[in-house]
Design a protein around this motif. Structure first.
Motif, mmCIF file in Angstrom:
data_model
loop_
_atom_site.group_PDB
_atom_site.id
_atom_site.type_symbol
_atom_site.label_atom_id
_atom_site.label_comp_id
_atom_site.label_asym_id
_atom_site.label_seq_id
_atom_site.Cartn_x
_atom_site.Cartn_y
_atom_site.Cartn_z
ATOM 1 N N ASN A 54 -12.021 10.405 36.620
ATOM 2 C CA ASN A 54 -11.915 8.972 36.839
ATOM 3 C C ASN A 54 -10.457 8.571 36.791
ATOM 4 O OD1 ASN A 54 -14.677 8.783 36.940
ATOM 5 N ND2 ASN A 54 -14.882 8.294 34.796
ATOM 6 N N GLN A 55 -10.094 7.564 37.574
ATOM 7 C CA GLN A 55 -8.736 7.064 37.583
ATOM 8 C C GLN A 55 -8.710 5.717 36.895
ATOM 9 O OE1 GLN A 55 -8.243 7.053 41.891
ATOM 10 N NE2 GLN A 55 -6.655 8.588 41.656
ATOM 11 N N MET A 102 -16.329 14.932 37.581
ATOM 12 C CA MET A 102 -15.537 14.147 38.502
ATOM 13 C C MET A 102 -14.523 13.334 37.728
ATOM 14 S SD MET A 102 -17.769 12.710 41.654
ATOM 15 C CE MET A 102 -17.426 11.036 41.331
ATOM 16 N N THR A 145 -14.351 6.384 41.616
ATOM 17 C CA THR A 145 -13.947 7.243 42.725
ATOM 18 C C THR A 145 -12.424 7.290 42.812
ATOM 19 O OG1 THR A 145 -13.903 5.381 44.270
ATOM 20 C CG2 THR A 145 -15.992 6.601 44.063
ATOM 21 N N PRO A 146 -11.905 8.258 43.558
ATOM 22 C CA PRO A 146 -10.471 8.209 43.842
ATOM 23 C C PRO A 146 -10.175 7.007 44.743
ATOM 24 C CG PRO A 146 -11.457 10.272 44.625
ATOM 25 C CD PRO A 146 -12.546 9.433 44.100
ATOM 26 N N ILE A 147 -8.949 6.587 44.771
ATOM 27 C CA ILE A 147 -8.555 5.479 45.636
ATOM 28 C C ILE A 147 -8.551 5.976 47.077
ATOM 29 C CG2 ILE A 147 -6.657 3.924 46.218
ATOM 30 C CD1 ILE A 147 -5.952 3.972 43.200
ATOM 31 N N CYS A 148 -9.254 5.243 47.949
ATOM 32 C CA CYS A 148 -9.374 5.622 49.360
ATOM 33 C C CYS A 148 -8.677 4.592 50.236
ATOM 34 C CB CYS A 148 -10.849 5.714 49.754
ATOM 35 S SG CYS A 148 -11.756 6.977 48.845
ATOM 36 N N HIS A 172 -16.851 9.548 50.619
ATOM 37 C CA HIS A 172 -16.744 10.126 49.282
ATOM 38 C C HIS A 172 -18.011 9.848 48.473
ATOM 39 C CE1 HIS A 172 -14.858 11.551 45.593
ATOM 40 N NE2 HIS A 172 -15.453 10.527 45.013
ATOM 41 N N VAL A 175 -11.772 1.212 46.073
ATOM 42 C CA VAL A 175 -12.234 2.041 44.972
ATOM 43 C C VAL A 175 -13.596 1.516 44.502
ATOM 44 C CG1 VAL A 175 -11.103 0.707 43.144
ATOM 45 C CG2 VAL A 175 -11.469 3.138 42.840
ATOM 46 N N THR A 188 -15.964 0.934 41.247
ATOM 47 C CA THR A 188 -15.883 0.800 39.795
ATOM 48 C C THR A 188 -17.145 0.100 39.307
ATOM 49 O OG1 THR A 188 -14.471 0.051 37.981
ATOM 50 C CG2 THR A 188 -14.629 -1.392 39.885
#
Length: 116
Positions: free
Chosen positions: A3-4, A1, A79-82, A91, A64, A66
């Motif tokens: 990471n951002q 997965m 996670t991706p930004i939702c 998610h 997000v 974190t």
């Protein structure tokens, strides 16, 4: 997965979302990740430069997941930004096993090489 990274130059601000009551939570998986593990949900306000006002303005809010040490560590987002907490909950529900595996055991070399 993947990471951002949370790039502070792109953010106008952020705040932590707190989950207090286990019985009445609308987001049970997010609450569990935050209360039982070392995660944190951040509400982000991204900034966008307005040529009309010649200053930075708040773009839409985003959420997000974190780790708790995001303030002192250049922590990537888990996670991706939702756009909403509901989408973040969805998610996390779908990827809970992967998130916890990476958190508890670290990302594997395969994950790191495929992300680059």
């Amino acid at each position: 997965m993947p990471n951002q990274s949370l790039k502070t130059e792109e953010l106008l601000g952020s705040r932590e979302i707190r989950f207090i009551d286990r019985k009445e939570s609308n987001y049970p998986n997010l609450m569990r990740m935050c209360m039982d593990f070392d995660f944190c949900v951040l509400q982000l306000q991204r900034k966008v430069y307005s040529h009309i006002t010649n200053r930075y303005l708040s773009d839409s809010q985003a959420f997000v997941l974190t780790t708790q040490d995001y303030r002192t560590n250049d922590t990537p987002a888990i996670t991706p930004i939702c756009d909403t907490l509901s989408k973040l909950e969805e998610h996390v529900t779908r990827h809970q096993v992967d998130i916890l595996h990476d958190y508890l055991f670290g990302a594997t070399n395969e994950d790191a090489s495929s992300a680059g």
